[in-house]
Scaffold this motif. Structure first.
Motif, PDB file in Angstrom:
ATOM      1  N   CYS A 133      -8.385  -3.865   4.682  1.00 41.90           N
ATOM      2  CA  CYS A 133      -7.950  -5.057   5.421  1.00 41.90           C
ATOM      3  C   CYS A 133      -9.089  -5.795   6.120  1.00 41.90           C
ATOM      4  O   CYS A 133      -8.853  -6.849   6.716  1.00 41.90           O
ATOM      5  CB  CYS A 133      -6.898  -4.669   6.458  1.00 41.90           C
ATOM      6  SG  CYS A 133      -5.413  -3.935   5.740  1.00 41.90           S
ATOM      7  N   LEU A 141     -10.225  -8.437   3.035  1.00 48.10           N
ATOM      8  CA  LEU A 141      -9.104  -8.999   2.267  1.00 48.10           C
ATOM      9  C   LEU A 141      -9.474  -9.331   0.821  1.00 48.10           C
ATOM     10  O   LEU A 141      -9.323 -10.458   0.356  1.00 48.10           O
ATOM     11  CB  LEU A 141      -8.593 -10.263   2.970  1.00 48.10           C
ATOM     12  CG  LEU A 141      -8.202 -10.080   4.442  1.00 48.10           C
ATOM     13  CD1 LEU A 141      -7.825 -11.416   5.050  1.00 48.10           C
ATOM     14  CD2 LEU A 141      -7.071  -9.086   4.584  1.00 48.10           C
ATOM     15  N   ASN A 147     -13.142  -4.022   0.627  1.00 53.26           N
ATOM     16  CA  ASN A 147     -11.834  -3.830   0.009  1.00 53.26           C
ATOM     17  C   ASN A 147     -11.990  -3.254  -1.393  1.00 53.26           C
ATOM     18  O   ASN A 147     -11.305  -2.293  -1.777  1.00 53.26           O
ATOM     19  CB  ASN A 147     -11.102  -5.177  -0.024  1.00 53.26           C
ATOM     20  CG  ASN A 147      -9.789  -5.133  -0.772  1.00 53.26           C
ATOM     21  OD1 ASN A 147      -9.772  -5.126  -1.994  1.00 53.26           O
ATOM     22  ND2 ASN A 147      -8.681  -5.144  -0.043  1.00 53.26           N
ATOM     23  N   ALA A 194      -1.875   0.026   2.253  1.00 49.15           N
ATOM     24  CA  ALA A 194      -2.621  -0.745   3.250  1.00 49.15           C
ATOM     25  C   ALA A 194      -2.950  -2.143   2.741  1.00 49.15           C
ATOM     26  O   ALA A 194      -2.918  -3.119   3.499  1.00 49.15           O
ATOM     27  CB  ALA A 194      -3.907  -0.005   3.616  1.00 49.15           C
ATOM     28  N   GLY A 195      -3.250  -2.255   1.452  1.00 48.18           N
ATOM     29  CA  GLY A 195      -3.579  -3.561   0.890  1.00 48.18           C
ATOM     30  C   GLY A 195      -2.416  -4.529   0.858  1.00 48.18           C
ATOM     31  O   GLY A 195      -2.620  -5.755   0.784  1.00 48.18           O
ATOM     32  N   PRO A 207      -1.542  -7.061   4.953  1.00 45.91           N
ATOM     33  CA  PRO A 207      -1.923  -8.374   5.499  1.00 45.91           C
ATOM     34  C   PRO A 207      -1.085  -9.548   5.008  1.00 45.91           C
ATOM     35  O   PRO A 207      -0.568 -10.324   5.830  1.00 45.91           O
ATOM     36  CB  PRO A 207      -3.400  -8.505   5.088  1.00 45.91           C
ATOM     37  CG  PRO A 207      -3.876  -7.100   4.983  1.00 45.91           C
ATOM     38  CD  PRO A 207      -2.720  -6.338   4.426  1.00 45.91           C
ATOM     39  N   THR A 224      -3.883  -8.508  -1.952  1.00 46.89           N
ATOM     40  CA  THR A 224      -4.327  -8.644  -0.564  1.00 46.89           C
ATOM     41  C   THR A 224      -4.874 -10.038  -0.290  1.00 46.89           C
ATOM     42  O   THR A 224      -4.802 -10.533   0.846  1.00 46.89           O
ATOM     43  CB  THR A 224      -5.406  -7.592  -0.253  1.00 46.89           C
ATOM     44  OG1 THR A 224      -4.966  -6.323  -0.731  1.00 46.89           O
ATOM     45  CG2 THR A 224      -5.671  -7.506   1.240  1.00 46.89           C
ATOM     46  N   ILE A 248      -7.947 -11.141  11.148  1.00 49.47           N
ATOM     47  CA  ILE A 248      -8.594  -9.946  10.593  1.00 49.47           C
ATOM     48  C   ILE A 248      -8.394  -8.714  11.476  1.00 49.47           C
ATOM     49  O   ILE A 248      -8.005  -7.648  10.976  1.00 49.47           O
ATOM     50  CB  ILE A 248     -10.085 -10.220  10.326  1.00 49.47           C
ATOM     51  CG1 ILE A 248     -10.218 -11.211   9.161  1.00 49.47           C
ATOM     52  CG2 ILE A 248     -10.824  -8.929  10.013  1.00 49.47           C
ATOM     53  CD1 ILE A 248     -11.645 -11.597   8.833  1.00 49.47           C
ATOM     54  N   SER A 282      -4.850  -7.562  11.011  1.00 46.80           N
ATOM     55  CA  SER A 282      -4.645  -6.955   9.699  1.00 46.80           C
ATOM     56  C   SER A 282      -5.205  -5.542   9.656  1.00 46.80           C
ATOM     57  O   SER A 282      -4.582  -4.625   9.101  1.00 46.80           O
ATOM     58  CB  SER A 282      -5.308  -7.818   8.618  1.00 46.80           C
ATOM     59  OG  SER A 282      -4.733  -9.104   8.560  1.00 46.80           O
ATOM     60  N   MET A 283      -6.376  -5.351  10.246  1.00 47.80           N
ATOM     61  CA  MET A 283      -6.982  -4.015  10.253  1.00 47.80           C
ATOM     62  C   MET A 283      -6.134  -3.024  11.040  1.00 47.80           C
ATOM     63  O   MET A 283      -6.002  -1.851  10.638  1.00 47.80           O
ATOM     64  CB  MET A 283      -8.392  -4.102  10.833  1.00 47.80           C
ATOM     65  CG  MET A 283      -9.382  -4.863   9.957  1.00 47.80           C
ATOM     66  SD  MET A 283     -10.995  -5.083  10.744  1.00 47.80           S
ATOM     67  CE  MET A 283     -11.575  -3.379  10.810  1.00 47.80           C
ATOM     68  N   GLY A 320      -3.220  -2.162   8.779  1.00 44.41           N
ATOM     69  CA  GLY A 320      -3.667  -1.386   7.625  1.00 44.41           C
ATOM     70  C   GLY A 320      -3.988   0.048   7.998  1.00 44.41           C
ATOM     71  O   GLY A 320      -3.685   0.987   7.243  1.00 44.41           O
ATOM     72  N   THR A 341       0.859  -5.478  12.507  1.00 44.23           N
ATOM     73  CA  THR A 341       0.020  -6.664  12.288  1.00 44.23           C
ATOM     74  C   THR A 341       0.721  -7.921  12.772  1.00 44.23           C
ATOM     75  O   THR A 341       0.096  -8.800  13.392  1.00 44.23           O
ATOM     76  CB  THR A 341      -0.334  -6.794  10.796  1.00 44.23           C
ATOM     77  OG1 THR A 341      -1.141  -5.688  10.414  1.00 44.23           O
ATOM     78  CG2 THR A 341      -1.091  -8.085  10.518  1.00 44.23           C
TER      79      THR A 341
END
Length: 727
Positions: free
Chosen positions: A534, A537, A542, A570-571, A574, A609, A624, A627-628, A631, A675
């Motif tokens: 994440c 992306l 990634n 995880a992908g 986001p 992603t 970002i 998203s992390m 993830g 997220t």
């Protein structure tokens, strides 16, 4: 160009309303919106920001040229701003005082792009920029830019310099007037003495003497957008060549396509200059000549150095490989950026080259294998070869067919990775030793790590061979006999007897470690993989995490299947989270982002992603980190739940192939919620400037009013219809 820029699109006091490049772009874009040239301000600015993120648009000489092609542009438009203080657009020599915002429709035709390229060439002329800096009115500046010489003369003397190049009509400024003094008309050639492009006699500049032919160069310029930098580099190289007494012919590979250089011109050239940020098309045409290979900005900022460098290479007899592979240590991947890239940057590009070619094999082979398991069950891998036993009416035979085709496609994973890493380093000559080294890695069970090593070794060996100066008579057989023979033998020897066995041992140890992962260790690995998926992306980190997971599928174990499950889960977070956020808190997002949110539902569900990139490009400091966070949660939960996955792609569409499918969906949902909450809180906490907040409130009020009026109109229409029916 007169219809592209008018006085209404010129701001000679831009610094009074903008101090940053983002504010400058917004101020000029608002003028485009007012004239109906741009339909969605925020959407257009997001496209401008995305282009700016690829490479700064500031140029030496105090020029900034933010530009993009966008679906929100209704017709090609150019806006101009002048800033007394200067605005930083990332140019090496400091802020820009001349800012041109170029807006091209997503489907702009060749004629419009040619006009835009004409402006880019004008910017390389000092007299043109001087005239703009001294323009006293918006109308005068617009006339200068559009090439309307008559209008420029009426508005003031600054628009028509007495000497040098003039502003041509329709085609911008001219190409020079030699040493004479006169007025420029038409193409701007003037009435002075003979042009300087091909002097008959030496002038002490280092060019050939009068009895000799001038040094000839062919050049190719290109940039990611193909609108501005491509043509500016061409103009800069042409001007520098004229000053050096060198003949040059430039092929601009821009958005409007390109006119291929005459083969006779290429054959007669004494040297080649590539100034590009995207791969040169049909590069083999220039093989066997002294070559300088740099980024497009180098072509703009230091053309004289490039011309001197290619002449020095020609004097030394240093030529490129017959297939276009370089001899000086550069490569097609090296030169997708600035020539000053460090080895870490080059290494990342080489690895990404291999991964990008590997992914289609992974997707096709992995999904076919997954379908085989889905149709035929978990024992389908024990089925006999379909070439020997196939029953047309038996679904198990069809499942075996899919599984075995997928297995063959998947078997190319490591050789393709190695082959195209070598290709990224040394162009086409690297393919053969790269594939051979990758196949050796498969044979000795060195796996994914072996493929990486084989690709780097193959590229390095070929680049070393290309450095050796050979007689001209042998150059024809180098690419088809000598380089493949020597490089394959060397790489095979190294992989079988030197580095292959240690790497195979390391691969085995890594597999055993994954197999033994449990408890806290597995959760920590899940967090790390989630953060990597994440962070950028779809970018390098990634892809590293994804390649690590896919490499384990070549020899699947329980541990490697858990890693694949965590990476895919995880992908997906986001884009799904951005879609949810635009649904629950739409007012925090622009209209364009809300539209992108609708598409993000499907992209996220499909494990793409990159569906979150438009949101990250517009607001990276909030999107970002959010998203992390999600993830990391999803990766950790997937590992904690012992979820497994045999397919390398597919998203929710391969849920039947997932071990612990319900818990897997819970892990994804948890990450999406995290997220969404984080991004909503971060965006909600942002304090917009008073003007921006007021504009947002007015826009929201206008939309609400329009919706109410539409609803009232619909109600009135229904009442009328009902009354008419009653009558």
């Amino acid at each position: 160009m007169t219809e592209m820029i008018t006085a209404d699109l010129v701001d000679l006091e831009l610094d009074q309303s903008a101090e940053t490049k983002e504010a400058a772009a917004r101020s000029l874009a608002e003028r485009m919106v007012a004239l109906g040239r741009v339909s969605d301000l925020d959407g257009f600015l997001a496209d401008v920001a995305a282009r700016e993120a690829q490479m700064p648009t500031g140029l030496d000489g105090g020029i900034g040229i933010p530009h993009c092609r966008s679906a929100h542009v209704t017709e090609p438009t150019l806006a101009f701003g002048r800033s007394a203080r200067g605005i930083d657009f990332g140019a090496p020599d400091g802020p820009a005082d001349l800012i041109f915002l170029i807006a091209a429709p997503a489907g702009a035709d060749d004629a419009h792009l040619t006009i835009l390229s004409s402006l880019a060439r004008q910017l390389m002329d000092a007299e043109f920029t001087t005239a703009l800096r001294s323009a006293r009115s918006a109308a005068e500046a617009a006339a200068l830019i559009s090439g309307d010489a008559a209008a420029a003369e009426e508005t003031g003397p600054a628009a028509a310099p007495e000497t040098g190049t003039g502003i041509g009509t329709g085609t911008g400024i001219g190409t020079g007037i030699g040493t004479g003094i006169g007025t420029s008309t038409g193409t701007g050639t003037g009435t002075g003495t003979a042009p300087e492009t091909a002097p008959e006699t030496g002038d002490g500049s280092g060019a050939d003497t009068g009895a000799e032919e001038p040094f000839r160069i062919v050049a190719v310029t290109s940039c990611p957008t193909g609108i501005a930098h491509t043509y500016m580099a061409a103009e800069s190289l042409e001007n520098a060549a004229r000053d050096a007494g060198v003949e040059i012919t430039v092929e601009t590979q821009g958005s409007a396509g390109f006119a291929r250089l005459d083969p006779a011109v290429v054959a007669a050239a004494d040297g080649v200059v590539f100034a590009h940020d995207v791969p040169v098309r049909d590069k083999d045409r220039f093989a066997g000549k002294p070559t300088v290979d740099v980024g497009v900005k180098a072509g703009i900022n230091r053309p004289a150095e490039l011309i001197a460098e290619v002449r020095e290479k020609a004097a030394r007899g240093e030529t490129s490989a017959p297939t276009g592979g370089p001899t000086s240590g550069t490569s097609p991947v090296d030169t997708t950026g600035d020539s000053g890239d460090g080895y870490a940057t080059k290494l990342r590009k080489w690895l990404m080259s291999g991964v990008s070619y590997m992914v289609p094999f992974v997707a096709a082979g992995g999904l076919l294998i997954a379908l085989g398991f889905a149709i035929g069950g978990w024992k389908i891998d024990k089925a006999p070869s379909v070439a020997e036993h196939f029953v047309w009416t038996d679904h198990t035979s069809w499942a075996a067919l899919l599984f075995q085709i997928g297995g063959l496609a998947f078997a190319f994973l490591v050789p393709v990775l190695a082959g195209y890493i070598a290709y990224g380093m040394a162009d086409r000559p690297g393919l053969v030793p790269g594939f051979v080294g990758g196949s050796v890695a498969v044979t000795i069970n060195a796996g994914f790590l072996g493929g990486l090593a084989a690709g780097l070794l193959a590229g390095a060996v070929v680049m070393g061979i290309q450095r050796v100066r050979i007689p001209a008579v042998l150059r024809g057989i180098m690419p088809v006999v000598v380089i493949p023979l020597i490089s394959s033998a060397v790489v095979g020897f190294l992989m079988f007897l030197v580095v292959g066995k240690p790497i195979a041992s390391l691969q085995s140890a890594l597999t055993d470690w994954l197999e033994g992962l449990s408890g806290a260790n597995a959760i920590i690995l899940g967090v790390i993989l989630g953060l990597m998926m994440c962070f950028d992306l779809g970018g390098p980190l990634n892809k590293v995490a994804y390649a690590f997971a896919v490499g384990g599928l070549a020899h699947p174990t329980d541990g490697s299947l858990k890693v694949m499950a965590a990476v895919m889960a995880a992908g997906m977070v986001p884009p799904l989270a951005m879609a949810l956020a635009t649904t629950v808190r739409g007012r925090l997002f622009t209209k364009t982002e809300r539209e992108n949110g609708k598409a993000a539902w499907f992209l996220g569900a499909s494990f793409i992603t990159e569906g979150a990139i438009p949101f990250a490009a517009a607001d990276p400091l909030r999107v970002i980190p959010a998203s992390m966070a999600g993830g990391a949660v999803t990766g950790a939960l997937s590992m904690a739940f012992d979820c497994t996955l045999r397919a390398p792609h597919g998203g929710v569409f391969v849920v039947p192939l997932i071990g612990q499918p319900l818990l897997y969906l819970v892990a994804i949902a948890a990450g999406v919620c995290v997220t969404t909450v984080v991004v909503v809180l971060l965006k909600g906490a942002r304090k917009a400037p008073p003007g921006e907040a007021r504009a947002a409130e007015e826009k929201a009020a206008a939309e609400e009013k329009a919706g109410a009026e539409e609803k009232a109109g619909a109600g009135a229409a229904a009442d009328i219809k009902e009354s008419a029916t009653a009558v």
